[in-house]
Design an enzyme around this catalytic site. Structure first.
Site, PDB file in Angstrom:
ATOM      1  CG  ASP A  23      -1.946   1.085   1.106  1.00 13.88           C
ATOM      2  OD1 ASP A  23      -2.192   1.693   2.221  1.00 13.88           O
ATOM      3  OD2 ASP A  23      -2.545   1.259   0.110  1.00 13.88           O
TER       4      ASP A  23
ATOM      5  CD  GLU B 166       5.142 -27.233   6.132  1.00  8.24           C
ATOM      6  OE1 GLU B 166       5.153 -27.603   7.283  1.00  8.24           O
ATOM      7  OE2 GLU B 166       5.741 -27.442   5.260  1.00  8.24           O
TER       8      GLU B 166
END
Lengths: 440, 237
Positions: free
Chosen positions: A389, A416
């Protein structure tokens, strides 16, 4: 008066620094006299400078060896991996050569002792993961899979013959491995996996059928450590090799994440696997979970490497870009974001370092690793998004790299063990009540 | 011939660091600043290790002059393949005033002590850019010198050398023992591999003082002032 005599004696020496000491010492007469008389005593401790690159002095907590390992590998990553990653990611091309290059540097399976592996500490493994992921999470996934999900199970659960056969070649990067646990219908829930292994006493083989998906390295892998449910209902690990009849690894198309690494499925259509390829020293889900914990530890460090890249890149961009006559970094909104990034990365690294030391002393519990994998990934994803951003329009261009980390960290936050699943692991540890299933 | 090569490695401020002058203009800020091995010294170490791998020389000894932290630089050389290290301990004011003349005297003394066949150095250090140590060392030992080497090959007891000079490339043949200084294109230094970094821990580093070698490190130079170059002014189109 004691103070005046001390002051004059100090001033008679024309050195500027001594006068400074004298003026400072005017605060208390005792201090001034002591300062003048005990000239041999060392000066006041130097003012500690704040280093935004290493806010809590991680550097000072590493051994000389760990620093050398990190520095050498950081040079390789920045000089040899960084130049490749832009196009590799853009065109979804996996550079198989990097596995061999990392093998040459000895960073594959670095914590394993023997079999051509370095046998170094888990802290060093973490530092290695951080440096690779600073470049790309896809590259770090390749390294994690090879080290923690292929070499580790063979080392921890395999026979001496299997270790001799596979570990040295895996360590050199001569062969690439992959880890088959997740299935299309069973991700967070591996215990209900549908892949079956049927034992044939007459031929001394197992017949394995099933499908695994989201498997890093599978399209290019030479071997696969596949977890299948045996007839006794227990999950066991098998080493499958490319070339076995019925074994295929189609590539998964249309990925927006981890594009620089190859991901695919493992399709097994009645694959005959010799019983010598069974990993005999583990049964049940403890096997795959042991591997996952090993990998998750590396990911906890790695994600912070990606976050660090995004933080440093956003800082440099906002210092360089002038809008309304001042650098973007002059703005409070920008500084607040950077302060938040600095804090999370610094705290995260300290916790990872401590966890690494615990793992090296064999004093770490799996929930600790869950906690830090979840924290590092969640925070890193936030940091990457914020950084994107801050770069405005340029932030969506892969030339600035941050958007690639944003895309990658979506996967890293998910695989994971998703962010939420690790929350459940911790919730169970906190309350004693499991909330994975609807049954009690 | 002993087959022993002495490689000089200097600990300098890392090339990527932005240098700042100390407020009192006596030097640059070094406290808390990242240091690493001088890049040309890395090239020298790489060349020495390559010669050893080709079995043209038997032993590589890494030498560094400086404070305690210089041992880290020697450790890096060991991780790249040097066999052992010698740390010449120079600290404090002596270290601030240490220059090519004193270092070349130290290297000459060590070369005699270690019965070195070859001294390999970087062509210059990136902090002072003196480009003098190699040449002075050769003169003190009365050895031939091959400076700005971009190619080195051993031929019996002689060395074929290609030197990068202003006019192009110069091919020379010199006798051993000799001093060679490495230029940029001599080779590409290897990354220290993990196993080698861990092996380096077990290799020996011996610490000596300049006085032990009969060298006086008092400087004949005095730094009067250090200041930044004038700020770049904006241009006009």
């Amino acid at each position: 008066m004691a103070l005046r005599s001390a002051f004059t004696r100090l001033l008679s020496n024309s050195r500027m620094s001594v006068a400074v000491t004298a003026s400072r010492a005017q605060g208390t007469a005792v201090a001034a006299q002591k300062g003048a008389e005990e000239a041999k005593k060392p000066a006041k401790p130097a003012k500690v400078a704040f280093n935004w690159r290493d806010a809590l002095n991680l550097e000072g907590q590493l051994t000389e060896e760990e620093i050398m390992i990190r520095d050498s590998f950081r040079d390789y990553c920045q000089e040899k991996l960084m130049p490749r990653v832009l196009m590799a990611n853009r065109h979804e091309h996996f550079h198989r050569e990097i596995v061999s290059e990392m093998g040459e540097l000895g960073v594959l399976g670095p914590t394993i002792k023997g079999y051509g592996c370095a046998g170094t500490s888990y802290v060093a493994y973490g530092l290695i993961a951080r440096e690779v992921e600073r470049v790309d999470s896809g590259y770090r996934s390749v390294m994690s899979v090879q080290s923690s999900l292929v070499m580790h199970p063979i080392n921890a659960y395999g026979t001496a013959a299997q270790k001799e056969k596979y570990l040295p070649r895996l360590a050199r990067g001569e062969i690439v491995g992959c880890f088959g646990l997740t299935e299309p219908n069973h991700g967070s829930d591996p215990s209900s996996m549908e892949t079956k292994a049927k034992y044939n006493p007459s031929s001394g083989t197992f017949t394995i059928s099933g499908a695994k998906t989201w498997i890093t390295n599978s399209p290019v892998a030479d071997i696969a450590v596949v977890w299948a449910k045996c007839e006794d209902g227990r999950v066991r690990g098998f080493i499958l090799e490319r070339g076995m009849k019925g074994f295929s690894t189609p590539k998964i198309e249309g990925k927006f994440s981890l594009r620089a690494s190859a991901t695919g499925m493992i399709l097994m259509d009645e694959v005959e696997v010799p019983e010598e390829n069974l990993l005999p020293n583990v049964s049940g889900l403890g096997g795959p979970f042991g591997c996952l914990n090993n990998a998750r530890y590396g990911i906890a460090w790695g994600a912070l490497g990606a976050a660090e890249f995004c933080f440093h890149a956003a800082r440099q961009y906002t210092l360089d870009r002038i809008q309304f006559g001042v650098p973007l970094a002059r703005n409070q909104l920008m500084q607040k974001k950077m302060a938040d990034m600095l804090t999370e990365i610094t705290i995260g690294l300290q916790s990872c370092l401590y966890l690494g030391r615990l793992v090296d002393e064999k004093k770490a519990a799996p929930e600790m690793i869950s906690m830090l994998k979840r924290n590092s990934c969640g925070k890193a994803l936030d940091i990457a998004r914020q950084a994107r951003d801050m770069l405005g329009g340029n932030g969506i261009s892969d030339e600035y790299h941050i958007i690639r980390h944003v895309m990658n960290l979506e996967a890293v936050n998910t695989y994971e063990g998703t962010h939420d699943i690790h929350a459940l692991i911790l919730g169970r540890a906190i309350t004693g009540l499991q909330s994975f299933t609807v049954e009690n | 011939m002993s087959g022993r090569v002495l490689v000089g490695v200097k600990r300098v401020i890392d090339y990527a660091v932005k240098i700042r002058v100390k407020p009192d203009n006596t030097g640059v800020v070094t406290d808390g600043v990242k240091h690493s091995m001088n890049p040309f010294c890395e090239i020298a170490v790489e060349e020495a290790v390559k010669l050893k791998e080709k079995k043209l020389i038997k032993e590589v000894v890494a030498v560094s002059c400086g404070p305690q932290q210089s041992q880290e630089t020697i450790r890096t050389a060991l991780a790249m393949g040097a066999d052992r290290g010698i740390h010449v301990d120079v600290s404090g004011k002596d270290y601030e005033n240490l220059g090519p003349l004193q270092v070349s005297k130290i290297l000459a003394a060590l070369a005699k002590q270690e019965d070195a066949q070859l001294i390999l150095l970087g062509k210059q250090a990136i902090d002072d850019d003196c480009n003098q140590t190699g040449q002075m060392t050769a003169a003190l030992l009365d050895w031939p010198q091959g400076t700005f080497a971009s190619e080195v090959s051993l031929e019996g007891d002689k060395i074929n050398l290609v030197r990068e000079i202003d006019g192009g490339l110069e091919h020379i043949k010199i006798n051993t023992p000799a001093v060679i200084t490495a230029d940029l294109r001599l080779n590409t230094p290897r990354y220290a591999t993990l196993p080698n970094i861990m092996k380096a821990k077990k290799k020996k580093i011996v610490t000596v003082k300049p006085a032990d070698l009969g060298v006086d490190v008092t400087s004949r130079l005095e730094v009067l002032k250090v200041e930044e170059p004038p700020q770049r002014q904006a241009g006009r189109v």
